[in-house]
Design a protein around this motif. Structure first.
Motif, PDB file in Angstrom:
ATOM      1  N   ASP A  14       0.897  -1.460  -0.011  1.00  0.00           N
ATOM      2  CA  ASP A  14       0.051  -0.037   0.096  1.00  0.00           C
ATOM      3  C   ASP A  14       0.885   1.435   0.038  1.00  0.00           C
ATOM      4  OD1 ASP A  14       0.910   0.029   2.563  1.00  0.00           O
ATOM      5  OD2 ASP A  14      -1.172  -0.094   3.575  1.00  0.00           O
ATOM      6  N   TRP A  16       1.837   2.979  -2.297  1.00  0.00           N
ATOM      7  CA  TRP A  16       1.614   3.979  -3.352  1.00  0.00           C
ATOM      8  C   TRP A  16       0.221   4.553  -3.385  1.00  0.00           C
ATOM      9  CZ3 TRP A  16      -3.346   2.773  -5.476  1.00  0.00           C
ATOM     10  CH2 TRP A  16      -3.972   1.480  -5.163  1.00  0.00           C
ATOM     11  N   VAL A  17      -0.576   4.385  -2.077  1.00  0.00           N
ATOM     12  CA  VAL A  17      -1.770   4.837  -1.882  1.00  0.00           C
ATOM     13  C   VAL A  17      -1.883   6.343  -1.587  1.00  0.00           C
ATOM     14  CG1 VAL A  17      -3.758   4.653  -0.640  1.00  0.00           C
ATOM     15  CG2 VAL A  17      -2.689   2.524  -1.487  1.00  0.00           C
ATOM     16  N   TYR A  20      -1.376   8.217  -4.638  1.00  0.00           N
ATOM     17  CA  TYR A  20      -2.284   8.092  -5.619  1.00  0.00           C
ATOM     18  C   TYR A  20      -3.696   9.059  -5.323  1.00  0.00           C
ATOM     19  CZ  TYR A  20      -5.388   5.029  -8.604  1.00  0.00           C
ATOM     20  OH  TYR A  20      -6.190   4.599  -9.520  1.00  0.00           O
ATOM     21  N   VAL A  24      -5.354  11.286  -8.305  1.00  0.00           N
ATOM     22  CA  VAL A  24      -6.230  10.592  -9.181  1.00  0.00           C
ATOM     23  C   VAL A  24      -7.536  11.026  -8.919  1.00  0.00           C
ATOM     24  CG1 VAL A  24      -7.109   8.341  -9.903  1.00  0.00           C
ATOM     25  CG2 VAL A  24      -4.508   8.683  -9.324  1.00  0.00           C
ATOM     26  N   TYR A  75      -1.902  10.216 -15.838  1.00  0.00           N
ATOM     27  CA  TYR A  75      -2.429   9.268 -14.921  1.00  0.00           C
ATOM     28  C   TYR A  75      -1.479   8.011 -14.780  1.00  0.00           C
ATOM     29  CZ  TYR A  75      -5.410   5.238 -13.408  1.00  0.00           C
ATOM     30  OH  TYR A  75      -5.862   4.202 -12.849  1.00  0.00           O
ATOM     31  N   TYR A  78       0.617   6.883 -11.996  1.00  0.00           N
ATOM     32  CA  TYR A  78      -0.236   6.362 -10.870  1.00  0.00           C
ATOM     33  C   TYR A  78      -0.810   5.163 -11.401  1.00  0.00           C
ATOM     34  CZ  TYR A  78       0.433  11.244  -9.271  1.00  0.00           C
ATOM     35  OH  TYR A  78       0.951  12.511  -9.020  1.00  0.00           O
ATOM     36  N   LEU A  79      -1.347   4.912 -12.387  1.00  0.00           N
ATOM     37  CA  LEU A  79      -1.752   3.495 -12.920  1.00  0.00           C
ATOM     38  C   LEU A  79      -0.887   2.563 -12.801  1.00  0.00           C
ATOM     39  CD1 LEU A  79      -3.381   1.668 -14.290  1.00  0.00           C
ATOM     40  CD2 LEU A  79      -2.785   2.564 -16.377  1.00  0.00           C
ATOM     41  N   SER A  81       1.977   2.449 -10.478  1.00  0.00           N
ATOM     42  CA  SER A  81       2.020   2.177  -9.138  1.00  0.00           C
ATOM     43  C   SER A  81       0.924   1.356  -8.721  1.00  0.00           C
ATOM     44  CB  SER A  81       2.185   3.603  -8.472  1.00  0.00           C
ATOM     45  OG  SER A  81       1.071   4.199  -8.308  1.00  0.00           O
ATOM     46  N   ARG A  82      -0.142   1.424  -8.992  1.00  0.00           N
ATOM     47  CA  ARG A  82      -1.582   0.790  -8.511  1.00  0.00           C
ATOM     48  C   ARG A  82      -1.444  -0.495  -9.165  1.00  0.00           C
ATOM     49  NH1 ARG A  82      -6.084  -0.758 -11.000  1.00  0.00           N
ATOM     50  NH2 ARG A  82      -5.845   1.170 -12.425  1.00  0.00           N
ATOM     51  N   ASN A  88      -5.845  -6.072  -9.327  1.00  0.00           N
ATOM     52  CA  ASN A  88      -6.955  -5.029  -9.690  1.00  0.00           C
ATOM     53  C   ASN A  88      -7.777  -5.702 -10.742  1.00  0.00           C
ATOM     54  OD1 ASN A  88      -5.788  -2.496  -8.636  1.00  0.00           O
ATOM     55  ND2 ASN A  88      -4.269  -3.345  -9.798  1.00  0.00           N
TER      56      ASN A  88
END
Length: 94
Positions: A14, A16-17, A20, A24, A75, A78-79, A81-82, A88
């Motif tokens: 977590d 990255w959250v 993010y 985002v 984006y 961030y994408l 990193s998610r 997902n």
């Protein structure tokens, strides 16, 4: 026609959250999206698939708006990193 992004996120890391979420959220709004749900609070009614850590529903004014968000160069970091820090599912629903 409205489109909805339905996103299931199961964290594996977590870290990255924190970066993010604010970035985002701003990008979702920039592309006309509206969060209908972004929550860790969920209850199973039926089925037996594992529940994610986070469940997200975003309303978009159109498919093009949703795709414009997803493809936005801002984006992409961030994408990535998610994708690196979670399992997902990201589904567009008409």
């Amino acid at each position: 026609m409205k489109y909805y992004a339905v996103v299931r996120v199961t964290m594996t890391d977590d870290s990255w959250v924190e970066a993010y979420l604010p970035a985002v959220t701003a990008l979702v709004h920039k592309h006309g999206g509206e969060y209908l749900a972004r929550t860790t609070n969920m209850e199973r009614v039926e089925g037996n698939a594992d529940l994610p850590n986070v469940f997200v529903v975003i309303a978009w004014p159109s498919r093009e708006a949703a795709e414009s968000f997803y493809d936005d160069p801002e984006y992409q970091p961030y994408l990535q990193s998610r994708l690196a820090g979670a399992d997902n599912d990201f589904v567009l629903v008409a």
